[in-house]
Design an enzyme around this catalytic site. Structure first.
Site, PDB file in Angstrom:
ATOM      1  N   LYS B  79       0.849  -1.195   0.000  1.00  0.00           N
ATOM      2  CA  LYS B  79       0.000   0.000   0.000  1.00  0.00           C
ATOM      3  C   LYS B  79       0.884   1.244   0.000  1.00  0.00           C
ATOM      4  CE  LYS B  79      -3.947   1.796   2.713  1.00  0.00           C
ATOM      5  NZ  LYS B  79      -4.763   1.570   3.932  1.00  0.00           N
ATOM      6  N   SER B 154      -9.627   1.444   3.074  1.00  0.00           N
ATOM      7  CA  SER B 154      -8.768   2.234   2.211  1.00  0.00           C
ATOM      8  C   SER B 154      -7.717   1.414   1.447  1.00  0.00           C
ATOM      9  CB  SER B 154      -8.046   3.282   3.069  1.00  0.00           C
ATOM     10  OG  SER B 154      -7.208   2.653   4.018  1.00  0.00           O
ATOM     11  N   SER B 178      -9.686  -1.107   7.227  1.00  0.00           N
ATOM     12  CA  SER B 178      -9.128  -0.843   5.895  1.00  0.00           C
ATOM     13  C   SER B 178      -8.406  -2.007   5.233  1.00  0.00           C
ATOM     14  CB  SER B 178      -8.186   0.361   5.941  1.00  0.00           C
ATOM     15  OG  SER B 178      -8.935   1.551   5.961  1.00  0.00           O
TER      16      SER B 178
END
Lengths: 497, 495, 99
Positions: B79, B154, B178
């Site tokens: 990420k 996310s 997330s």
């Protein structure tokens, strides 16, 4: 009782002062990262992701900073709570790259305490100054703006950012500029003695903000003037002068405008060292909203009593205790004890080492204050670089006490040692100093008396000062002769005739 | 031969046996990404040539008989909230558009030490704030199962990269769900570890007391493999736990729930907001676990309705502070502001306010405003401190539950993947996506999302398993058993 | 709970955000809705509950006081929007100003 105006036309007033003192702790690395804290490095060469506030970087507390803070707290008679934590104080400034300062809000590492000021030789009484707290926090970097250079930008150096600071907050217990200075001197002595901080205002390792206002007894009423915080003072002298100036300025302001604490809120003033004036920096204290909250990147610190006790046990003797001991153990006068102790731990150790060998503490005290301290001042050198080792000076003073060397000859030796170093024997040999034995002394006395019959008559007639001329002659014949011994032998011979 | 980019275990086997080289794997992953990216947009940055060179090195070392790390030759996507040297770290924000970290996050250093192929940085909601990966300066990521839908967020890019079979493993971060919510939306397995189990050093902070990095993969075995590489104490992170790391792969292999007490969170199943498909997935899982020998016990949480309100105070408060550093002064985006503002507030203030207003997207600004308000003078006690007190009650609920059961079973999300744009105009609706996930973050305990079913439209549905702090092995054991008995984790999206 | 535009602007200033007029109009009602939602917590009596700032029950993590290498200056300044090779450069910090 109605207060009346003094010779200057002023009503009696009292200056109320509270200090916020920031001292840089003597750690080699920063509070939350392992960057060097060394002073004077090239800009932005002592920084890392943590103190630069880079995304993702996290703080880890420096254990030594905790240790030094507790040491300071104990020396300042503070309570050390069993639990302390870290809070973020939030504000934006270019020398604060995270947008918050890691500090301590409601649970400081050192709770309430006090510092005792000793009695002074000018007759100021001893006084206890209360402390609200002392807390640990990280320092900010430096922003520089050269206005004369017409720069359109400020330059930021983050080397200092993250250096550990202990902020010591006094109660409003100080009553004069001189008292504020005494407090700072005593604080500096304590913190340097314990090797907690260098306390060099010039280098910024000690910084002072003063909160000042007046209580004026004007006729029947008591008036309290608005509080002013004075910043940017760069020496103890500046602190003293700034507070002195500010108290009179506040008095005049009250006379002119009638401003009181009820009508004007706290303001921030700077100190102009050249013009010796305080000046307005911030008219109205910006209602800063720091939004303190516990720093979630750090965990609380538990300080069990055993750990605090261990630090307390390792503190050793504090300056105030040394003063008292010097008065009892060595029978020094309070003033003399004060002078020596105030010079700091190195001189204290030197004094004790010399006194031990010399066997005469008072003589040692006098020599150190007159000869050693003067030399250090004249030559602008540190005691650590002083060429005469404590045992050597001790041996020299022992000879004086024993009578085998007079003060004047001892000073010659002292000067020789200063220039050349070496041992006492080397110095005396080089100066041709030899002990004068009894037979030599007798021969010299006989010769002098034979050549100066008038002196014998004068002495017999009660004019003992006539001997002075003989002693002078004797010194010219043999510089090693001890005037005291000579005098005594001469008297014996005159009386025996 | 085909390179199985959906299984680290199989890749590892092929690489060890010499049936595939690291270069072949890297090339295949890059080809695969190139093919899928136009439709998915899972990556903000793909490493390209650098990965090929790293793979060549690995192949040389392997042929020379040198020892290799546990992830040797396995492509891993991370990420874009994890700091990496050699690749930009943008947090999908204009604020960090060109930012190059001068250091690697601890987990990145661990991946490098394990010889993983760091293939690229995945898309996300800006600064990890969101549940759909639509709040991204790099554009939205599309769900590989249905490109009109969100992959969740996310960590939507990290989930989609696995679901699109670009890479077998990815790292996400989870502050309120997330990792788990996008894992559920994309039909994969995602672990949010115990708070403090994985170092946060180099994870760009959103809410420091809630953030954790965790692994995403198709199945529990791969997940445990990546977890065992990233877990462990880190002296650079004061909130890192000093406990020894368990053998997670062994736990998956044990796949044994006999005698395990599994608590079913009844109030979550009875929640009117819970979609039928998600409820059925949990019901089916109950049967699977019972059949495998577990003891199922009903559990009720007293304070679960306060999870989301508590979270949406604490997280924005911490975020408002964590994001103060993005002010245009030392790194990141700078805007000097209009002359009008410069004149009114001075050049420095203008730079601060314009850099932040232009550099941040709407959701980030909303949370900064919310957090600033909730910490401000006069309101901190009402909001922030209050939320911290409720947080303790929430943790107490969990402690009470774990006195009776070993792990908890419930839904991950109220609904399957929703349509792109569906919740963008209503922040509160978006926040309610976290209904079942924020509890684990508030309480600091591990939680695992596991694929467990599908809707009529063939969209994936997950279940969530939660355990007491540091009881990750119990979650992996249960997930191992579940995946032995079911095939949800083997279903792949249509190509 | 209703924010005036003035209050929103003040809050934005505290957070160092120069919101556009459009943003000011939008964010007020959004904050109001969110705050109304989180206000549910007021139903709970938490007088006797100690606030929980962290999920960890560990204490005392610290490092020895030893200097370690940091960043090269060039690396530290590499991401700076403006620098002079030695310093970060920012718009002028005016004396007495507080940003």
């Amino acid at each position: 009782m109605t207060a009346t105006r003094d010779d200057h036309g002023r009503f009696p007033f009292e200056t109320i002062i509270g200090l916020e003192v920031h001292v840089q702790l003597k750690t080699v690395s920063k509070l939350f990262c392992r960057c060097s804290t060394k002073f004077g490095a090239a800009p932005n060469t002592q920084i890392c992701p943590v103190c630069l506030g880079l995304p993702g970087a996290l703080p880890v507390i420096n254990q030594q900073a905790i240790e030094l803070s507790i040491r300071a707290g104990l020396a300042l008679n503070c309570r050390i709570p069993e639990f302390t934590k870290w809070d973020r104080k939030q504000y934006f400034y270019p020398d604060l790259p995270k947008g918050y300062q890691i500090s301590q809000y409601d649970l400081p590492i050192c709770a309430e305490g006090y510092l005792d000021l000793p009695e002074t030789d000018t007759g100021e009484a001893a006084k206890r100054i209360g402390l609200f707290r002392a807390h640990l926090e990280e320092d900010a970097g430096k922003s520089m703006h050269d206005e004369t250079g017409g720069l359109t930008q400020s330059r930021i150096d983050l080397n200092r950012c993250g250096t550990p600071l202990l902020e010591i907050v006094t109660k409003p217990d100080l009553r004069s500029a001189e008292e504020a200075r005494r407090f700072l001197l005593e604080l500096k002595l304590l913190l340097t003695h314990l090797e907690i901080s260098d306390c060099e205002m010039q280098e910024g390792s000690l910084r002072v903000d003063a909160n000042v206002n007046l209580h004026i007894s004007a006729g029947n009423q008591k008036v309290v003037t608005p509080i002013v915080e004075i910043k940017n003072m760069n020496s103890f002298r500046a602190v003293e002068r700034a507070i002195g100036f500010e108290s009179l300025r506040q008095y005049d302001e009250w006379e002119e405008t009638g401003a009181t604490i009820q009508t004007v809120s706290k303001r921030t003033f700077g100190w102009n060292d050249v013009r010796e004036q305080t000046f307005v920096q911030r008219e109205k204290e910006e209602s800063a909203d720091y939004r303190y909250f516990p720093d979630p990147d750090l965990i609380p610190v538990a300080l069990p009593a055993e750990r605090v006790d261990a630090i307390r046990a390792a503190l050793g003797e504090l300056p105030s205790q040394t003063r008292t001991r010097f008065e009892t153990q060595y029978q020094l006068k309070p003033y003399d004890a004060d002078v020596i102790v105030n010079q700091g731990p190195t001189l204290v150790r030197y004094f004790e080492a010399v006194a031990k060998v010399a066997g005469d503490a008072k003589r040692t005290s006098a020599w150190i204050q007159q000869d050693v301290m003067r030399t250090l001042k004249e030559q602008q050198c540190e005691l650590n670089d002083f060429p005469i080792a404590a045992p050597t000076l001790g041996q020299l003073l022992r000879k004086v006490t024993e009578g085998s060397l007079d003060n004047a000859r001892a000073r010659d030796v002292f000067q020789y040692l200063l220039r050349h170093g070496g041992t006492l024997d080397e110095a005396t040999k080089a100066l041709g100093i030899e002990a004068v034995d009894q037979s030599e002394l007798d021969l010299l006395c006989d010769r002098l008396l034979a050549e100066n019959a008038k002196v014998i008559d004068d002495v017999r007639g009660g004019k003992q000062q006539a001997l002075g001329a003989l002693i002078g002659q004797a010194k010219r014949i043999n510089p090693n002769v001890n005037p005291g011994q000579l005098r005594q032998r001469l008297l014996e011979k005159i009386n025996a005739v | 031969m085909t390179v199985p980019l959906d299984s680290a275990a199989q890749l590892s086997q092929l690489l060890t046996s010499g049936e595939a080289t690291a270069v072949e794997v890297a090339q295949e992953a890059l080809r695969r990404i190139e093919a899928s990216e136009p439709a998915i947009n899972a990556f903000n940055h793909v490493a390209g040539e650098a990965v090929i060179r790293q793979a060549e090195e690995l192949d040389k070392r392997r042929s020379a008989g040198q020892p290799l790390g546990r992830l040797a030759g396995i492509p891993v996507a991370v990420k874009d909230v994890l700091c990496t040297t050699e690749m930009p770290t943008t947090c999908a924000s204009r604020m960090l558009r060109d930012y190059m970290s001068p250091y690697d996050a601890t987990v990145i250093a661990k991946l490098r030490a394990a010889d993983a192929l760091l293939i690229g940085k995945t898309n996300m909601d800006e600064f990890a704030m969101g549940a759909s990966t639509e709040n991204s300066a790099c554009g939205p990521t599309y769900n590989p199962w249905d490109r009109t839908r969100t992959p969740g967020g996310s960590s939507g890019g990290a989930a989609a990269a696995v679901a699109a079979c670009d890479v077998p493993l990815s790292l996400g971060s989870d502050t309120g769900g997330s990792i788990r919510q996008p894992a559920a939306f994309c039909g994969i397995t995602g672990m949010k570890p115990t708070y403090g189990r994985v170092s946060r050093y180099g994870l760009v902070a959103f809410a420091s007391s809630l953030d954790q990095i965790g692994p995403m993969s198709w199945d529990a075995a791969d997940n445990a493999l990546l977890m065992s590489v990233i877990a462990g104490h880190d002296p650079r992170d004061s909130t890192s736990l000093p406990a020894a790391v368990d053998d997670y792969s062994l736990a998956v292999a044990q796949a044994d729930v006999r005698g395990m007490r599994i608590g079913v969170i009844r109030d979550q199943l009875e929640n009117p907001g819970l979609d039928d498909d998600a409820r059925q997935a949990v019901q089916a899982a109950i049967d699977v676990f019972r059949d495998a020998g577990a003891e199922l016990i009903d559990v009720r949480f007293q304070y679960s309705r306060y999870w989301v309100p508590t979270y949406y105070i604490i997280a924005p408060c911490e975020a408002s502070s964590n994001l103060s550093r993005y002010d245009g002064a030392h790194y990141g985006f700078r805007s000097l502001g209009t002359r009008e503002v410069v004149q009114k507030f001075g050049p420095l203030m203008a730079m601060y306010c314009h850099s932040r207003d232009d550099g941040f997207g709407p959701e980030v600004k909303r949370r900064i405003m919310l957090g600033t308000y909730a910490l401000s003078e006069g309101y901190a006690a009402k909001y922030y401190t209050k939320a911290l007190s409720v947080r303790r009650l929430i943790r107490q609920d969990y402690d009470d539950a774990f006195a009776k059961v070993d792990i908890l079973l419930g839904p991950v999300t109220p609904t399957p993947a929703f349509r792109l744009g569906e919740k963008m105009d209503d922040p509160l609706q978006m926040y309610l996506c976290d209904l079942f996930t924020v509890g684990a973050n508030l309480a600091g305990l591990p939680a695992l999302a596991v694929p467990a079913g599908k809707t009529a439209d063939a969209l994936p549905v997950g279940i969530q398993l939660q355990a007491a702090p540091l009881h990750e092995p119990a979650l992996y054991r249960a997930a191992g058993a579940f995946q032995q008995a079911t095939e949800h984790h083997t279903r792949r999206p249509p190509q | 709970m209703a924010f005036s535009e003035q209050e929103i602007r003040q809050l934005a200033r505290l957070a160092r955000l120069e919101l556009t007029a459009e943003e000011v109009r939008m964010v007020g009602p959004q904050l109001e809705r969110i705050l109304e939602f989180v206000q549910q917590l007021a139903e709970l009596n938490t007088d006797q509950v100690e606030p929980m700032t962290t999920a960890l029950d560990i204490q005392n993590c610290w490092a020895a006081d030893q200097v370690a290498d940091g960043l090269q200056r060039s690396a530290a300044l590499a991401n700076a929007p403006q620098a002079d090779g030695e310093h970060f450069l920012v718009p002028p910090v005016l004396p007495g100003g507080n940003g």
